[in-house]
Design an enzyme around this catalytic site. Structure first.
Site, short mmCIF file in Angstrom:
data_model
loop_
_atom_site.label_atom_id
_atom_site.label_comp_id
_atom_site.label_asym_id
_atom_site.label_seq_id
_atom_site.Cartn_x
_atom_site.Cartn_y
_atom_site.Cartn_z
N LEU A 59 0.86 -1.18 0.00
CA LEU A 59 0.00 0.00 0.00
C LEU A 59 0.90 1.23 0.00
O LEU A 59 2.01 1.20 0.54
CB LEU A 59 -0.90 0.03 1.25
CG LEU A 59 -1.95 -1.07 1.40
CD1 LEU A 59 -2.66 -0.93 2.74
CD2 LEU A 59 -2.96 -1.04 0.26
N ASP A 60 0.42 2.32 -0.59
CA ASP A 60 1.18 3.57 -0.55
C ASP A 60 1.42 3.99 0.89
O ASP A 60 0.63 3.67 1.79
CB ASP A 60 0.41 4.69 -1.27
CG ASP A 60 0.27 4.45 -2.75
OD1 ASP A 60 0.97 3.59 -3.30
OD2 ASP A 60 -0.57 5.13 -3.37
N ARG A 61 2.46 4.76 1.10
CA ARG A 61 2.81 5.23 2.45
C ARG A 61 1.62 5.87 3.16
O ARG A 61 1.37 5.61 4.34
CB ARG A 61 3.94 6.26 2.35
CG ARG A 61 4.37 6.82 3.71
CD ARG A 61 5.31 8.00 3.53
NE ARG A 61 4.61 9.13 2.92
CZ ARG A 61 5.20 10.26 2.56
NH1 ARG A 61 6.50 10.40 2.72
NH2 ARG A 61 4.49 11.24 2.02
N THR A 63 -1.61 5.55 2.53
CA THR A 63 -2.84 4.78 2.52
C THR A 63 -2.89 3.87 3.75
O THR A 63 -1.90 3.22 4.08
CB THR A 63 -2.95 3.92 1.24
OG1 THR A 63 -2.88 4.77 0.10
CG2 THR A 63 -4.25 3.14 1.21
N ARG A 164 -5.74 6.65 -7.19
CA ARG A 164 -5.48 8.08 -7.09
C ARG A 164 -5.50 8.74 -8.47
O ARG A 164 -6.08 9.81 -8.66
CB ARG A 164 -4.14 8.32 -6.39
CG ARG A 164 -4.15 7.83 -4.94
CD ARG A 164 -2.74 7.70 -4.36
NE ARG A 164 -2.05 9.00 -4.32
CZ ARG A 164 -0.78 9.13 -3.94
NH1 ARG A 164 -0.08 8.06 -3.59
NH2 ARG A 164 -0.22 10.32 -3.92
#
Length: 231
Positions: A59-61, A63, A164
């Site tokens: 997961l993105d930082r 998120t 996004r």
């Protein structure tokens, strides 16, 4: 974050897999310059096994929410096949600026990585990799022009920054997005309003899929409640 705090965020545990509630703001792994990251804490998630678990996806930082870890090499291989084949059902919640006119639909826009001297980002590109996201409106605050919308997002593919970029490309960027928001680099200090709400993993052929949900992070609650969330 300490190892004990991460242990408290375990949502599911069995012999092959862990699912944890990833906090927003902490990257899954160390970047080129190092720094705090989740992987550095995985030794505290061994739960009796000789080696720590490893990331089955990322997961993105910024998120939060459901993150799957494999507990050993064979488990990681099995999970990798499930993720790459699209066999794992993922559900995200997002708060976007404005919102779609429709109550549900599909975003079908290929994506590719654009490299610049100042960094990289994902962009819609007709020659890029196929990328599809299903969306459904769960609630609204205001109208589609000046308000915000609570969306359920289901990625049918797993491209970097897919949700996004897809939301931004439709004219309704996710709140707090510093890269794809209305003014890149400016969020007014607002964290990203994107949360991996649920995941369903068909890990065992003779059993029902393992389905887990993660409660939304504190920074999303004000906007969620404005859109009708009762939690």
């Amino acid at each position: 974050m300490k190892a004990e705090e991460l242990q408290a965020r375990v949502l599911h545990r069995d012999g092959l897999m862990l699912i944890i509630d990833k906090p927003a703001g902490l990257p899954c792994h160390a970047g080129p310059k190092g720094g705090s990251n989740l992987e550095a804490l995985f030794d505290g998630l061994r739960f009796g096994l000789p080696k720590p678990p490893a990331l089955a996806h990322r997961l993105d930082r910024d998120t939060s929410g459901c993150l799957v870890l494999g507990r050993h090499r064979k488990a990681l291989a099995k999970l990798g096949r499930l993720f790459s084949s699209g066999g794992i059902d993922k559900t995200y919640w997002a708060i976007v600026s404005g919102g779609p006119v429709e109550e549900s639909g599909r975003i079908d826009k290929p994506l590719s990585k654009l490299n610049k001297k100042s960094g990289w980002k994902m962009v819609v590109d007709p020659d890029g990799q196929p990328s599809q996201t299903d969306f459904r409106v769960l609630g609204r605050a205001g109208d589609v022009n000046g308000g915000m919308t609570w969306l359920e997002l289901k990625p049918l593919t797993g491209r970097t920054h897919q949700l996004r970029v897809h939301c931004a490309s439709m004219g309704w960027p996710i709140l707090g997005d510093p890269v794809y928001g209305p003014v890149p680099g400016e969020t007014g200090g607002m964290p990203l309003h994107l949360h991996a709400r649920a995941i369903s993993v068909p890990l065992y052929p003779s059993r029902d899929a393992i389905s887990v949900t993660a409660e939304p992070p504190a920074h999303m609650l004000k906007a969620l409640r404005a859109c009708g969330y009762a939690g």
